[in-house]
Design an enzyme around this catalytic site. Structure first.
Site, PDB file in Angstrom:
ATOM      1  NE  ARG A  54      -1.531  -2.450   2.777  1.00  0.00           N
ATOM      2  CZ  ARG A  54      -1.798  -3.717   2.476  1.00  0.00           C
ATOM      3  NH1 ARG A  54      -2.981  -4.037   2.031  1.00  0.00           N
ATOM      4  NH2 ARG A  54      -0.894  -4.667   2.647  1.00  0.00           N
ATOM      5  CB  THR A  55       3.351   2.563   2.414  1.00  0.00           C
ATOM      6  OG1 THR A  55       2.525   2.032   3.453  1.00  0.00           O
ATOM      7  CG2 THR A  55       3.863   3.922   2.810  1.00  0.00           C
ATOM      8  CE  LYS A  82      27.551  -4.336  -5.761  1.00  0.00           C
ATOM      9  NZ  LYS A  82      27.888  -3.265  -6.701  1.00  0.00           N
ATOM     10  NE  ARG A 104       6.948   0.748   5.186  1.00  0.00           N
ATOM     11  CZ  ARG A 104       5.743   0.196   5.074  1.00  0.00           C
ATOM     12  NH1 ARG A 104       5.615  -1.051   4.695  1.00  0.00           N
ATOM     13  NH2 ARG A 104       4.664   0.901   5.338  1.00  0.00           N
ATOM     14  CG  HIS A 132       3.107   3.834   8.803  1.00  0.00           C
ATOM     15  ND1 HIS A 132       3.244   4.689   7.725  1.00  0.00           N
ATOM     16  CD2 HIS A 132       2.710   2.635   8.276  1.00  0.00           C
ATOM     17  CE1 HIS A 132       2.936   4.042   6.611  1.00  0.00           C
ATOM     18  NE2 HIS A 132       2.619   2.794   6.924  1.00  0.00           N
TER      19      HIS A 132
HETATM   20  N1   CP Z   1      -0.389  -0.182   5.969  1.00  0.00           N
HETATM   21  C1   CP Z   1       0.817  -0.395   5.405  1.00  0.00           C
HETATM   22  O1   CP Z   1       1.828   0.250   5.745  1.00  0.00           O
HETATM   23  O2   CP Z   1       0.795  -1.335   4.419  1.00  0.00           O
HETATM   24  P1   CP Z   1       2.062  -1.770   3.550  1.00  0.00           P
HETATM   25  O3   CP Z   1       3.041  -2.445   4.472  1.00  0.00           O
HETATM   26  O4   CP Z   1       1.530  -2.693   2.473  1.00  0.00           O
HETATM   27  O5   CP Z   1       2.680  -0.522   2.961  1.00  0.00           O
END
Ligand code: CP
Length: 312
Positions: A54-55, A82, A104, A132
């Site tokens: 999603r993100t 590496k 992320r 998040h």
């Molecule tokens: N909700 C969420 O962060 O989903 P993903 O891990 O698929 O990005």
């Protein structure tokens, strides 16, 4: 703000400004022609050191719809393999003059550290169990559109709270907007210093869900359990999995949310997750694109107002 690193750094009026702008992007995204030139000329790099559906896809779509040049770094195929460090990787990309880095990382605090080393805007797309922020913002937009407000609601966050950055960002946001938040889950999956958040804690779903407006379910985050206690999925669903009977203790018009990815039959019954009269899980995904467009639009306005120094 120069970066979006966490809800911790946002004021309630900044949250409202972002949600108002995101509402406009929902309308744009529902049109056949979804393009805008808001980020034209800017370069966005997405660096995902942890899996995402999603993100990552919504940040990519958001950047493209706003006219940015978007690059997805494949971290699996990068020189990280590496032995290059996170910071050296970030400095290398920074030398190519991006304007926005979306990051992320599995380690809490890694995105904050990276933001101190680069001279572009950084958005935290999830760091360890820390924050998040865009997830909490898209959850807030979903609630505001379903309930007509994002204050003075009774909201239950259920499941594996201890390992969840989604829970932490939501706790911060919902608290700032003056909601009453309850946490429901096994004591083994509650954070140690939960009292710091000023919330009510329950280990019984039926008791905890009584009269709530919003039910947020969370996945068991086994990848962050470090060999600690992992409940059996069958037993977990029996006690903490959301089904129609447990939901009947909430208000009749309570909505059901889940940030995804979902484990059907573990934390949520599959039929309930698909029930369009109660579940807003697909709306959450839709709001994700709009919220990320709004976040990048607002950061780009700041970038344009104070042009960055060129690193030599
Ligand atoms: N909700 C969420 O962060 O989903 P993903 O891990 O698929 O990005």
């Amino acid at each position: 703000q120069r970066h979006l690193l966490g809800i911790e750094h946002l004021r309630p009026d900044e949250i409202t400004t972002l949600l108002d702008l995101a509402d406009k992007y929902v309308e744009l995204n529902r049109r056949r022609d979804k393009h805008s030139r808001t980020l034209a000329g800017l370069t966005q790099i997405n660096m995902f050191f942890e899996n995402s559906t999603r993100t990552q896809s919504s940040f990519e779509l958001a950047g493209k719809r706003l006219g940015a040049d978007v690059m997805n770094m494949s971290m699996q195929a990068s020189s990280i393999k590496k032995g290059e460090t996170l910071i050296d990787t970030a400095l290398t990309l920074n030398a190519m003059h991006p304007d926005l880095l979306v990051v992320r990382h599995p380690h809490s605090g890694a995105v904050d550290l990276l933001a101190q080393k680069v001279n572009c805007a950084v958005i935290n797309a999830g760091d360890g169990r820390h924050e998040h922020p865009t997830q909490a913002l898209l959850d807030a937009l979903t609630i505001r559109r379903a309930k007509g407000r994002i204050h003075r609601l009774n909201i239950a966050i259920c499941g594996d709270i201890a390992h969840s950055r989604v829970a932490r960002s939501n706790l911060l946001l919902l608290g700032k907007m003056e909601n009453r938040v309850r946490l429901i889950g096994p004591p083994t999956l509650m954070p140690n210093r939960i009292g710091d958040f000023g919330v009510e804690v329950y280990d019984d779903m039926r008791e905890g869900l009584k009269d709530v407006d919003v039910v947020m379910m969370l996945r068991l985050q086994k990848e962050r359990m470090d060999g600690g206690f992992i409940p059996s999925e069958r037993e977990y669903f029996h006690r903490f999995g959301l089904d129609a009977e447990k939901l009947s203790h909430a208000k009749d018009d309570a909505i059901v949310m889940h940030p995804g990815p979902m484990n059907r039959g573990v934390e949520i019954d599959g039929t309930l997750a698909d029930d369009i009269n109660r579940s807003v899980i697909q709306e959450q995904v839709e709001m994700g694109v709009a919220v990320r467009m709004a976040a990048m639009d607002l950061l780009a306005r700041n970038l344009r107002a104070s042009p960055k120094e060129v690193m030599v």
